[in-house]
Design a protein around this motif. Structure first.
Motif, mmCIF file in Angstrom:
data_model
loop_
_atom_site.group_PDB
_atom_site.id
_atom_site.type_symbol
_atom_site.label_atom_id
_atom_site.label_comp_id
_atom_site.label_asym_id
_atom_site.label_seq_id
_atom_site.Cartn_x
_atom_site.Cartn_y
_atom_site.Cartn_z
ATOM 1 N N ARG A 175 0.827 -1.214 0.000
ATOM 2 C CA ARG A 175 0.000 0.000 0.000
ATOM 3 C C ARG A 175 0.858 1.260 0.000
ATOM 4 O O ARG A 175 0.345 2.365 -0.196
ATOM 5 C CB ARG A 175 -0.954 0.004 1.190
ATOM 6 N N HIS A 176 2.161 1.100 0.250
ATOM 7 C CA HIS A 176 3.075 2.238 0.207
ATOM 8 C C HIS A 176 3.588 2.517 -1.202
ATOM 9 O O HIS A 176 4.276 3.515 -1.412
ATOM 10 C CB HIS A 176 4.271 1.992 1.137
ATOM 11 N N VAL A 177 3.287 1.630 -2.133
ATOM 12 C CA VAL A 177 3.707 1.814 -3.520
ATOM 13 C C VAL A 177 2.530 2.386 -4.297
ATOM 14 O O VAL A 177 1.477 1.743 -4.406
ATOM 15 C CB VAL A 177 4.179 0.486 -4.143
ATOM 16 N N ILE A 178 2.680 3.602 -4.799
ATOM 17 C CA ILE A 178 1.607 4.290 -5.515
ATOM 18 C C ILE A 178 1.986 4.370 -6.983
ATOM 19 O O ILE A 178 3.042 4.920 -7.333
ATOM 20 C CB ILE A 178 1.381 5.702 -4.942
ATOM 21 N N TRP A 179 1.154 3.819 -7.844
ATOM 22 C CA TRP A 179 1.470 3.763 -9.271
ATOM 23 C C TRP A 179 0.954 4.987 -10.028
ATOM 24 O O TRP A 179 1.204 5.137 -11.215
ATOM 25 C CB TRP A 179 0.887 2.492 -9.897
ATOM 26 N N ASP A 180 0.227 5.877 -9.358
ATOM 27 C CA ASP A 180 -0.334 7.056 -10.031
ATOM 28 C C ASP A 180 0.744 8.109 -10.274
ATOM 29 O O ASP A 180 1.761 8.160 -9.577
ATOM 30 C CB ASP A 180 -1.457 7.664 -9.191
ATOM 31 N N ARG A 181 0.486 8.978 -11.227
ATOM 32 C CA ARG A 181 1.408 10.075 -11.536
ATOM 33 C C ARG A 181 1.373 11.155 -10.455
ATOM 34 O O ARG A 181 2.396 11.733 -10.119
ATOM 35 C CB ARG A 181 1.064 10.702 -12.887
ATOM 36 N N GLU A 182 0.211 11.406 -9.920
ATOM 37 C CA GLU A 182 0.061 12.481 -8.940
ATOM 38 C C GLU A 182 0.504 12.017 -7.560
ATOM 39 O O GLU A 182 0.186 10.908 -7.125
ATOM 40 C CB GLU A 182 -1.397 12.945 -8.890
ATOM 41 N N ALA A 183 1.235 12.866 -6.853
ATOM 42 C CA ALA A 183 1.742 12.517 -5.529
ATOM 43 C C ALA A 183 0.614 12.504 -4.505
ATOM 44 O O ALA A 183 -0.269 13.371 -4.532
ATOM 45 C CB ALA A 183 2.817 13.508 -5.102
ATOM 46 N N PRO A 184 0.600 11.536 -3.591
ATOM 47 C CA PRO A 184 -0.429 11.516 -2.541
ATOM 48 C C PRO A 184 -0.315 12.715 -1.599
ATOM 49 O O PRO A 184 -1.305 13.117 -1.000
ATOM 50 C CB PRO A 184 -0.154 10.200 -1.807
ATOM 51 N N ASP A 185 0.895 13.244 -1.448
ATOM 52 C CA ASP A 185 1.099 14.416 -0.605
ATOM 53 C C ASP A 185 0.715 15.670 -1.389
ATOM 54 O O ASP A 185 1.298 15.974 -2.426
ATOM 55 C CB ASP A 185 2.566 14.484 -0.168
ATOM 56 N N ARG A 186 -0.256 16.417 -0.896
ATOM 57 C CA ARG A 186 -0.737 17.593 -1.612
ATOM 58 C C ARG A 186 0.298 18.706 -1.672
ATOM 59 O O ARG A 186 0.202 19.607 -2.495
ATOM 60 C CB ARG A 186 -2.011 18.119 -0.940
#
Length: 348
Positions: A175-186
């Motif tokens: 769950r710590h690996v994010i495949w999206d382009r946008e960062a989870p941190d705003r």
């Protein structure tokens, strides 16, 4: 009310959340300060007083048959200066005293980072790692170690961040690996084509969102199971003592031991040396980027609270030149050298 060195050290250690070994080093300097008879408040420190204390530390190290008394005195100087500078930044004292220059110390020649040729050899040797007992994973253990070498080189992780060998470690989970382009941190404005990686440092517990580059993305994809459990660890095969397995990997790769900085004697490589390797190549690629990549504490209130350091880390990770062996999986030649197409078992 005068500010004593003891009260300044206690407040400095609490404010910076230092590691236990670092806290003990500051307490050692505080004990030396007391033994010397330092009753001078830090707002009345002068260059002459600091020099007398450092000379006393040097003479005591010589009397105790210390192997490097100059380094001992310089260590006390660095810690005293860090505490006094912190007290000045937080308005505990009005002015900074002038510090004497460091005393000469013996620097033992020795390299404390791995060259890219040695990293390539370690990558080759992962294909020769033996299957651990009770290993039930469909992927070979070498594949996990190859991915671990890649993330060590790019991010300078602690061993506990990768494998979570102790109960208080927080390892990287799926769950710590994010495949999206946008960062989870705003707060992070950049977009990463290859996704993002979240982790928390072992010593400071600071959390980071770091972009993945093409090499990291390919190696983490190679570990992706058919059914992904969000709370399952990404990296396996470290065991309870990952340093022992890393030494075995060094033996398989034919990487000679390093030289100890104090004695000059040969010492085996440990996983922490991969963190030093990461810092070396990041600074070579983008000066001063290792401070942000490794999550080190930085001096200066302005730099800590106002400087936007996310673009620096983003650029450093995105542009870091990779060892040639890391590119094999990216180019579709898993198990083969990307330059000569020889199997890694032959190339090693």
């Amino acid at each position: 009310m005068p500010v004593t060195f003891k009260s300044a050290v206690d407040r400095y250690v609490r404010a910076n959340k230092l590691a236990s070994n670092t806290r003990e080093e500051y307490q050692t300097t505080l004990r030396k300060w007391r033994a010397w008879g330092g009753g001078v408040p830090i707002e009345r420190l002068e260059r002459r007083t600091i020099r007398e204390f450092l000379d006393w530390v040097y003479d005591r190290a010589v009397a105790d048959n210390g192997s490097n008394p100059g380094r001992t005195a310089n260590k006390a100087r660095e810690q005293l200066r860090a505490v006094v500078s912190w007290a000045w930044e937080h308005d505990l004292i009005d002015t900074l005293p002038r510090f004497p220059k460091p005393v000469p110390q013996r620097d033992v020649a020795g390299r404390h980072y791995l060259t890219k040729a040695e990293i390539n050899a370690l990558y080759f040797a992962t294909y020769r790692l033996r299957r651990p007992r009770l290993w039930r994973e469909p992927a070979p253990v070498g594949r996990y170690w190859r991915a671990a070498l890649v993330v060590f080189f790019n991010y300078g992780f602690d061993a506990g961040t990768v494998w979570g060998s102790c109960s208080f470690h927080e390892p990287i989970l799926w769950r710590h690996v994010i495949w999206d382009r946008e960062a989870p941190d705003r707060n992070v404005k950049q977009h990463s084509h290859w996704g993002w990686l979240y982790y928390r440092r072992v010593k400071t517990s600071k959390a980071f969102y770091r972009p993945m580059n093409r090499v990291v993305h390919a190696h983490l994809r190679s570990l992706l199971p058919e059914t992904v459990e969000p709370d399952a660890p990404v990296f396996l095969g470290g065991g309870t003592r990952p340093n022992d397995r890393f030494r075995k990997l060094c033996e398989l790769a034919g990487v000679p031991p390093k030289a100890d900085i104090e004695t000059g004697l040969a010492k085996p490589w440990v996983l922490k040396d991969l963190r030093k390797t990461c810092a070396t190549y990041h600074d070579e690629n983008l000066p001063e980027s290792s401070i942000e990549i490794l999550g080190h504490s930085v001096g200066g209130i302005t730099y800590r609270h106002y400087a936007d350091r996310a673009p620096l880390a983003f650029k450093a990770i995105s542009t870091l030149p990779q060892p040639s062996a890391f590119l094999s999986l990216v180019r579709g030649f898993d198990g083969q050298c990307p330059c000569c197409r020889r199997p890694f078992l032959d190339a090693s």
